[in-house]
Design a protein around this motif. Structure first.
Motif, short mmCIF file in Angstrom:
data_model
loop_
_atom_site.label_atom_id
_atom_site.label_comp_id
_atom_site.label_asym_id
_atom_site.label_seq_id
_atom_site.Cartn_x
_atom_site.Cartn_y
_atom_site.Cartn_z
N ILE A 64 10.20 4.03 0.16
CA ILE A 64 8.80 3.61 0.19
C ILE A 64 8.30 3.98 1.57
O ILE A 64 8.91 3.63 2.58
CB ILE A 64 8.67 2.10 -0.06
N TYR A 65 7.18 4.70 1.63
CA TYR A 65 6.68 5.17 2.92
C TYR A 65 5.19 4.92 3.04
O TYR A 65 4.47 4.80 2.05
CB TYR A 65 6.99 6.66 3.11
N LEU A 66 4.75 4.81 4.27
CA LEU A 66 3.34 4.58 4.57
C LEU A 66 3.02 5.26 5.89
O LEU A 66 3.74 5.08 6.89
CB LEU A 66 3.07 3.07 4.68
N GLU B 136 0.80 -1.23 0.00
CA GLU B 136 0.00 0.00 0.00
C GLU B 136 0.83 1.28 0.00
O GLU B 136 0.27 2.36 -0.17
CB GLU B 136 -0.90 0.03 1.25
N GLY B 137 2.13 1.17 0.21
CA GLY B 137 2.97 2.36 0.37
C GLY B 137 3.19 3.13 -0.92
O GLY B 137 3.04 2.61 -2.02
N LYS B 138 3.57 4.37 -0.75
CA LYS B 138 3.92 5.24 -1.89
C LYS B 138 5.44 5.32 -1.94
O LYS B 138 6.12 5.13 -0.95
CB LYS B 138 3.33 6.63 -1.67
N SER B 139 5.95 5.63 -3.14
CA SER B 139 7.41 5.66 -3.25
C SER B 139 7.91 6.94 -3.91
O SER B 139 7.20 7.57 -4.69
CB SER B 139 7.91 4.45 -4.04
N ILE B 140 9.14 7.27 -3.57
CA ILE B 140 9.86 8.39 -4.15
C ILE B 140 11.22 7.85 -4.56
O ILE B 140 11.85 7.13 -3.79
CB ILE B 140 10.05 9.52 -3.13
N ARG C 210 15.57 4.56 -3.37
CA ARG C 210 14.11 4.63 -3.44
C ARG C 210 13.58 4.57 -2.01
O ARG C 210 14.02 3.74 -1.22
CB ARG C 210 13.54 3.47 -4.25
N LYS D 166 6.63 16.35 -0.84
CA LYS D 166 5.47 15.59 -1.25
C LYS D 166 4.44 15.47 -0.13
O LYS D 166 3.24 15.51 -0.39
CB LYS D 166 5.91 14.20 -1.70
N TYR E 277 5.28 7.46 10.42
CA TYR E 277 5.53 6.83 9.12
C TYR E 277 6.40 5.59 9.27
O TYR E 277 7.26 5.52 10.15
CB TYR E 277 6.27 7.80 8.17
#
Length: 123
Positions: free
Chosen positions: A35-37, A23-27, A33, A121, A90
């Motif tokens: 990935i955070y949630l 489900e995490g978003k990435s930058i 990279r 972001k 997070y």
């Protein structure tokens, strides 16, 4: 935040890591990279972080472990600058996606850029 990377701050839960990748978003800021949630921790810590290096790209465990040590050290030195005033909790996973063994200076510079992108972001 103190300049340490204690057990309380390490991402260890298999359930949370699975949820992070699902489900995490990435930058991405090559070769890193993030990935955070956004989540909630019972122990009250603001951020839990894990690091990972691909076994496919770095066959020797010695190389993978060295890169992971560099990632953890760069995170440890920069977290206070970027996450001291953060209010939400997070879970982070920092992945090294490059093909070459990096120097600490390169990892540190890219980590700063990655955290700057993350704060832009999120806010």
């Amino acid at each position: 935040m103190i300049l340490s990377y204690s057990n309380k701050e390490k991402l260890k839960s298999k359930k949370l890591i699975g949820q992070l990748f699902a489900e995490g978003k990435s930058i991405t800021n090559f070769p890193l990279r993030l990935i955070y949630l956004e989540t909630h921790f019972e122990d009250g810590s603001k951020i839990k972080t894990g690091v990972s290096v691909s076994k496919k790209k770095f066959k020797r465990a010695v190389d993978r472990n060295r890169i992971k040590r560099l990632l953890r050290e760069a995170y440890r030195l920069e977290k206070q600058t970027y996450f001291n005033n953060i209010t939400t909790q997070y879970a982070f996973m920092i992945l090294y996606i490059g093909n070459e063994k990096p120097s600490f200076e390169k990892v540190s510079k890219k980590m700063k850029n990655l955290f700057g992108l993350f704060l832009d972001k999120v806010s």
